[in-house]
Scaffold this active site. Structure first.
Site, short mmCIF file in Angstrom:
data_model
loop_
_atom_site.label_atom_id
_atom_site.label_comp_id
_atom_site.label_asym_id
_atom_site.label_seq_id
_atom_site.Cartn_x
_atom_site.Cartn_y
_atom_site.Cartn_z
CE LYS A 13 -3.68 -2.44 2.42
NZ LYS A 13 -4.51 -2.52 3.64
CE1 TYR A 53 -8.57 -3.42 0.01
CE2 TYR A 53 -8.10 -1.56 -1.43
CZ TYR A 53 -7.67 -2.53 -0.54
OH TYR A 53 -6.34 -2.60 -0.19
CG PHE A 61 -13.19 0.98 7.02
CD1 PHE A 61 -12.60 0.49 5.85
CD2 PHE A 61 -13.82 0.08 7.86
CE1 PHE A 61 -12.63 -0.86 5.54
CE2 PHE A 61 -13.86 -1.29 7.56
CZ PHE A 61 -13.26 -1.75 6.40
CB THR A 95 -6.47 -7.13 9.32
OG1 THR A 95 -6.70 -8.21 8.41
CG2 THR A 95 -6.91 -5.84 8.66
NE ARG A 106 -1.41 -6.34 7.02
CZ ARG A 106 -2.32 -7.14 6.49
NH1 ARG A 106 -2.73 -8.22 7.14
NH2 ARG A 106 -2.84 -6.87 5.31
CG ASN A 116 -3.03 -3.11 6.92
OD1 ASN A 116 -2.90 -2.67 5.78
ND2 ASN A 116 -4.01 -3.93 7.26
CG HIS A 119 -4.75 -6.69 -0.47
ND1 HIS A 119 -5.96 -6.90 0.15
CD2 HIS A 119 -4.73 -7.50 -1.56
CE1 HIS A 119 -6.65 -7.80 -0.55
NE2 HIS A 119 -5.92 -8.17 -1.59
CD GLU A 130 -7.44 -9.81 -4.08
OE1 GLU A 130 -8.21 -9.46 -3.17
OE2 GLU A 130 -6.34 -10.37 -3.86
#
Length: 152
Positions: A13, A53, A61, A95, A106, A116, A119, A130
């Site tokens: 990310k 997503y 969120f 997560t 993480r 975090n 993914h 994906e």
């Protein structure tokens, strides 16, 4: 015979890219024995992220997450190997980074759920969706020279 052809999608990310962790994360997967079969740096559109997503669209969120995911580049990777999805998720950690064990990605690099680092696909089916979304032109197919040393 192990299922060496299972694939998983891993995405760093914006926080992971910005912190210069691409090489570290890539190296962890390669050192574990997974084969990198696709990779790219991307600046995804809002629409692309909303597709990725889509299962979270009703969460409170969601708008903030999409905005954050557009804040900088992401690094997209596809790895192939034995139990790639399950093992990849274990390597990433929980997560919530505060619940992640030291030694996980993480657990070692993140503190907040919304930042975090990465993914990882949560199922073989989702991995294939994906991969198709992020790599519509497909992935590479080749053999590692050390494959006989990694797999029985």
């Amino acid at each position: 015979m192990p299922n060496a052809a299972e694939r998983t999608y891993i995405m760093l990310k914006p926080d992971g890219v910005d912190r210069g962790l691409i090489g570290e994360i890539l190296a962890r997967f390669e050192k574990r024995g997974f084969k990198l079969i696709a990779a790219k740096l991307a600046l995804p559109s809002k629409e692309h992220l909303e597709k990725h997503y889509a299962d979270l669209k009703d969460k409170p969120f969601f708008p903030g997450m999409i905005k954050y995911m557009q804040s900088g580049p992401v690094f997209c990777m596809v790895f192939e190997g034995l139990d790639a999805v399950k093992t990849g998720r274990a390597m990433l950690g929980a997560t919530n980074p505060l619940a992640s064990q030291p030694g996980t990605i993480r657990g070692d690099y993140a503190l907040a759920v919304g930042r975090n680092i990465c993914h990882g696909s949560d199922s073989v089916e989702n991995a294939e969706k994906e991969i198709a979304l992020w790599f519509p032109d497909g992935t590479l197919q080749y053999r590692l020279s050390q494959e006989a040393m990694i797999y029985e």
